[in-house]
Scaffold this active site. Structure first.
Site, PDB file in Angstrom:
ATOM      1  N   ALA A 190       0.811  -1.225   0.000  1.00  0.00           N
ATOM      2  CA  ALA A 190       0.000   0.000   0.000  1.00  0.00           C
ATOM      3  C   ALA A 190       0.845   1.277   0.000  1.00  0.00           C
ATOM      4  CB  ALA A 190      -0.928  -0.021   1.210  1.00  0.00           C
TER       5      ALA A 190
ATOM      6  N   CYS B   8      -6.072  -6.927   3.621  1.00  0.00           N
ATOM      7  CA  CYS B   8      -7.403  -6.726   4.225  1.00  0.00           C
ATOM      8  C   CYS B   8      -8.404  -7.761   3.718  1.00  0.00           C
ATOM      9  CB  CYS B   8      -7.921  -5.324   3.901  1.00  0.00           C
ATOM     10  SG  CYS B   8      -6.697  -4.031   4.146  1.00  0.00           S
TER      11      CYS B   8
ATOM     12  N   VAL C  79      15.715  -6.097   0.371  1.00  0.00           N
ATOM     13  CA  VAL C  79      16.758  -5.103   0.651  1.00  0.00           C
ATOM     14  C   VAL C  79      17.410  -5.496   1.966  1.00  0.00           C
ATOM     15  CG1 VAL C  79      17.234  -2.679   1.157  1.00  0.00           C
ATOM     16  CG2 VAL C  79      15.586  -3.289  -0.631  1.00  0.00           C
TER      17      VAL C  79
HETATM   18  C1  LIG Z   1      -5.616  -9.843   7.747  1.00  0.00           C
HETATM   19  C2  LIG Z   1      -5.497  -8.343   7.634  1.00  0.00           C
HETATM   20  C3  LIG Z   1      -6.644  -7.585   7.460  1.00  0.00           C
HETATM   21  C4  LIG Z   1      -6.555  -6.200   7.373  1.00  0.00           C
HETATM   22  N1  LIG Z   1      -7.711  -5.476   7.210  1.00  0.00           N
HETATM   23  C5  LIG Z   1      -7.633  -4.116   7.109  1.00  0.00           C
HETATM   24  C6  LIG Z   1      -8.803  -3.341   6.898  1.00  0.00           C
HETATM   25  O1  LIG Z   1      -9.912  -3.888   6.788  1.00  0.00           O
HETATM   26  N2  LIG Z   1      -8.667  -1.991   6.814  1.00  0.00           N
HETATM   27  C7  LIG Z   1      -7.451  -1.350   6.905  1.00  0.00           C
HETATM   28  O2  LIG Z   1      -7.377  -0.132   6.797  1.00  0.00           O
HETATM   29  N3  LIG Z   1      -6.317  -2.084   7.098  1.00  0.00           N
HETATM   30  C8  LIG Z   1      -6.384  -3.426   7.204  1.00  0.00           C
HETATM   31  N4  LIG Z   1      -5.236  -4.177   7.378  1.00  0.00           N
HETATM   32  C9  LIG Z   1      -3.944  -3.460   7.516  1.00  0.00           C
HETATM   33  C10 LIG Z   1      -3.341  -3.158   6.150  1.00  0.00           C
HETATM   34  O3  LIG Z   1      -3.269  -4.330   5.385  1.00  0.00           O
HETATM   35  C11 LIG Z   1      -1.962  -2.591   6.370  1.00  0.00           C
HETATM   36  O4  LIG Z   1      -2.069  -1.454   7.187  1.00  0.00           O
HETATM   37  C12 LIG Z   1      -1.307  -2.187   5.054  1.00  0.00           C
HETATM   38  O5  LIG Z   1      -1.123  -3.307   4.246  1.00  0.00           O
HETATM   39  C13 LIG Z   1       0.029  -1.526   5.332  1.00  0.00           C
HETATM   40  O6  LIG Z   1       0.647  -1.257   4.116  1.00  0.00           O
HETATM   41  P1  LIG Z   1       2.210  -1.052   4.055  1.00  0.00           P
HETATM   42  O7  LIG Z   1       2.522  -0.823   2.621  1.00  0.00           O
HETATM   43  O8  LIG Z   1       2.626  -0.052   5.048  1.00  0.00           O
HETATM   44  O9  LIG Z   1       2.816  -2.427   4.588  1.00  0.00           O
HETATM   45  P2  LIG Z   1       2.670  -3.917   4.081  1.00  0.00           P
HETATM   46  O10 LIG Z   1       1.346  -4.164   3.487  1.00  0.00           O
HETATM   47  O11 LIG Z   1       3.076  -4.762   5.245  1.00  0.00           O
HETATM   48  O12 LIG Z   1       3.757  -4.027   2.937  1.00  0.00           O
HETATM   49  C14 LIG Z   1       5.107  -3.904   3.213  1.00  0.00           C
HETATM   50  C15 LIG Z   1       5.859  -4.594   2.108  1.00  0.00           C
HETATM   51  O13 LIG Z   1       7.234  -4.406   2.323  1.00  0.00           O
HETATM   52  C16 LIG Z   1       7.902  -5.600   1.989  1.00  0.00           C
HETATM   53  N5  LIG Z   1       9.209  -5.597   2.673  1.00  0.00           N
HETATM   54  C17 LIG Z   1       9.438  -5.562   4.009  1.00  0.00           C
HETATM   55  N6  LIG Z   1      10.762  -5.564   4.259  1.00  0.00           N
HETATM   56  C18 LIG Z   1      11.374  -5.594   3.056  1.00  0.00           C
HETATM   57  C19 LIG Z   1      12.738  -5.615   2.643  1.00  0.00           C
HETATM   58  N7  LIG Z   1      13.742  -5.610   3.530  1.00  0.00           N
HETATM   59  N8  LIG Z   1      13.000  -5.655   1.308  1.00  0.00           N
HETATM   60  C20 LIG Z   1      11.998  -5.668   0.396  1.00  0.00           C
HETATM   61  N9  LIG Z   1      10.708  -5.662   0.719  1.00  0.00           N
HETATM   62  C21 LIG Z   1      10.385  -5.616   2.047  1.00  0.00           C
HETATM   63  C22 LIG Z   1       6.965  -6.684   2.461  1.00  0.00           C
HETATM   64  O14 LIG Z   1       7.221  -7.917   1.838  1.00  0.00           O
HETATM   65  C23 LIG Z   1       5.617  -6.096   2.099  1.00  0.00           C
HETATM   66  O15 LIG Z   1       5.171  -6.491   0.828  1.00  0.00           O
HETATM   67  C24 LIG Z   1      -5.287  -5.565   7.458  1.00  0.00           C
HETATM   68  C25 LIG Z   1      -4.134  -6.342   7.640  1.00  0.00           C
HETATM   69  C26 LIG Z   1      -4.231  -7.707   7.726  1.00  0.00           C
HETATM   70  C27 LIG Z   1      -2.974  -8.512   7.911  1.00  0.00           C
END
Ligand SMILES: Cc1cc2nc3c(=O)[nH]c(=O)nc-3n(C[C@H](O)[C@H](O)[C@H](O)COP(=O)(O)OP(=O)(O)OC[C@H]3O[C@@H](n4cnc5c(N)ncnc54)[C@H](O)[C@@H]3O)c2cc1C
Length: 452
Positions: A15, A49, A86
């Site tokens: 995201a 989600c 990374v």
């Molecule tokens: C089961 C579930 C249900 C959810 N339902 C909701 C909901 O209904 N509403 C809502 O608002 N939120 C919901 N969430 C929360 C939402 O999914 C997260 O807040 C959102 O995905 C965060 O996005 P992000 O990009 O910050 O992190 P992430 O989605 O965690 O993505 C981070 C990415 O970074 C990558 N990464 C990490 N370290 C490294 C590295 N060293 N090198 C390369 N890549 C790396 C990971 O592989 C991952 O793909 C839910 C979460 C879960 C688990």
């Protein structure tokens, strides 16, 4: 031909990372800015989600949870390398290095490494049959375990991910047990509203065991999880799902020397820039944010913030000033027919912030009482004593209840008083609400007594 003038490197392709990449690309074209995303997993732009609904069978397939593929991003001149972890960030050199040793220099860097599910240090947690729920592969693994004949599912934790998974397991025909260390599910609800949730889970036929910390995941002779032992008792299960909360994944950032905030997440300013490193941005679950009400640091791991924060970072990198306006902690979920929502401060938070506050809770129906499908709804408001300004709201009720929280979130966002909300021109027709919407009824209860 000359190369691009600048390079944006994004770590993490979900995201926050992809929002940043897409927004920077919208504002600056390819010859000017190269955009490279490094993602350790196999998917980008996936919806965690949606995992509970895929496991529960309401969403047909994994592909539906992927918003855009690397090929679609490539068509926008965004280069995505999946399967690329990374391993380090060199802030002085302005480069990152992957696990396989490839180095990418950057002019701007976005850290979007996301969250890290809590895993208590108890024996047996790594046994087969214990499932975290974070990535699409986790959802696939739970589905496989169910398809292989699991009959009893045990969910550890009573937050929204745990409850959504409890519903998913029940939908698939499993007997469901929920075990939590807290006295009630949904810790960011007040106890009276949490009790409604707990009663709702039990009414659905789930066994709910509260106030007991897990001490061990029990394993059978083959080493497979077969239950859990808490400090109160033992519960059998064919599969165990972890829903114990989400912290920030900051290993890379901390090793590189980026400042962490008081919440343990990466400290950023309102433009998502990291402290002391204006060329480095952090967004999403790995980043610290702030409460719009108190201004205090907060860590709220939700997709809604990750997308917006990524977009702010991408805007700034693309040359358009942008600021993230803070969070209220607005959230909505459901378990079975029970919808649960909250926004702003709960009473504990209001107290911690030093507010003199009052609470008012009303019960009403989601539609005109005579209209088929009218369901019970409870609305609780937390407001500042004296001024009547809304500080927080919580809703628990049947279908049609949950999204009403958005009216209250908007009111809190705009610093409205309960009286303002009571007088707001809200819609009415019998299939949608009683003449006075439950939200307005709750606001009237505050303003009536607040005015004396
Ligand atoms: C089961 C579930 C249900 C959810 N339902 C909701 C909901 O209904 N509403 C809502 O608002 N939120 C919901 N969430 C929360 C939402 O999914 C997260 O807040 C959102 O995905 C965060 O996005 P992000 O990009 O910050 O992190 P992430 O989605 O965690 O993505 C981070 C990415 O970074 C990558 N990464 C990490 N370290 C490294 C590295 N060293 N090198 C390369 N890549 C790396 C990971 O592989 C991952 O793909 C839910 C979460 C879960 C688990």
């Amino acid at each position: 031909m000359s190369g691009p003038r600048e390079r944006l490197v994004v770590i993490g392709g979900d995201a926050a990372g992809m929002s940043a990449a897409a927004q920077a690309r919208r504002l600056r074209s390819a010859p000017e800015l190269e955009v490279v995303v490094l993602e350790q997993g196999g998917d980008v732009s996936f919806s965690a989600c949606g995992i509970p609904y895929w496991v529960g069978g309401q969403v047909a397939g994994r592909a539906e949870l992927i918003a855009r593929t690397p090929a679609e991003f490539a068509a926008q001149d965004i280069t995505v390398h999946t399967g690329t972890r990374v391993a380090g960030i060199d802030l002085d050199a302005g480069s990152v290095v992957t696990g396989s040793g490839t180095r990418y220099s950057y002019d701007a860097l976005v850290v979007g490494t996301g969250g890290r599910p809590a895993r208590p240090p108890v024996p047996g947690l790594d046994a087969p049959g214990v499932f975290g729920v974070h990535r699409l592969d986790d959802g696939a693994a739970v589905r496989t375990a169910i398809d292989a004949g699991a009959r009893r599912g045990l969910v550890l934790g009573g937050g929204y991910i745990g409850l959504e998974m409890a519903e998913a397991l029940q939908r698939r025909g499993l007997e469901v047990t929920v075990v939590l260390a807290d006295p009630l599910p949904m810790q960011l609800l007040d106890a009276d509203m949490g009790k409604r949730v707990c009663a709702g889970l039990r009414a659905m036929g789930m066994a709910v065991h509260t106030d007991q910390a897990v001490r061990e995941v029990l394993v059978d002779s083959a080493g497979r999880a077969c239950g859990v032992r808490t400090d109160v008792g033992s519960y059998d299960a064919d599969l165990v799902v972890l829903g114990l909360g989400m912290g920030p994944e900051v290993t890379l950032a901390a090793e590189a020397g980026l400042a962490l905030g008081t919440t343990g997440a990466i400290e950023v300013d309102h433009s998502q820039r990291c402290r002391d490193h204006p060329e480095v941005f952090a967004a999403g679950d790995c980043a610290q944010t702030f409460s719009r009400i108190t201004g205090e640091p907060a860590h709220v791991a939700l997709g809604t913030h990750a997308n917006k924060q990524g977009r702010v970072a991408g805007s700034v990198i693309g040359g358009r000033p942008a600021r993230f306006p803070g969070v209220l902690g607005t959230a909505v979920t459901k378990v079975g027919n029970l919808e649960i929502a909250r926004t702003g401060l709960c009473t504990t938070q209001a107290e911690q912030a030093g507010f003199g506050y009052r609470t008012d809770t009303i019960e009403a129906t989601t539609r005109a009482g005579y209209f088929p499908g009218a369901e019970e709804i409870a609305v609780k408001l937390i407001s500042e004593r004296g001024s009547g300004r809304l500080l927080g709201a919580q809703i628990v009720g049947g279908p049609g209840s949950g999204k009403r929280i958005d009216v209250l979130a908007t009111a809190i966002w705009a610093s409205m008083t309960a009286e303002d909300v009571a007088g707001t021109d809200l819609s009415y027709a019998p299939p949608f609400s009683p003449v006075y919407d439950p939200v307005a009824v709750a606001a009237r209860a505050v303003s009536r007594t607040e005015q004396g």
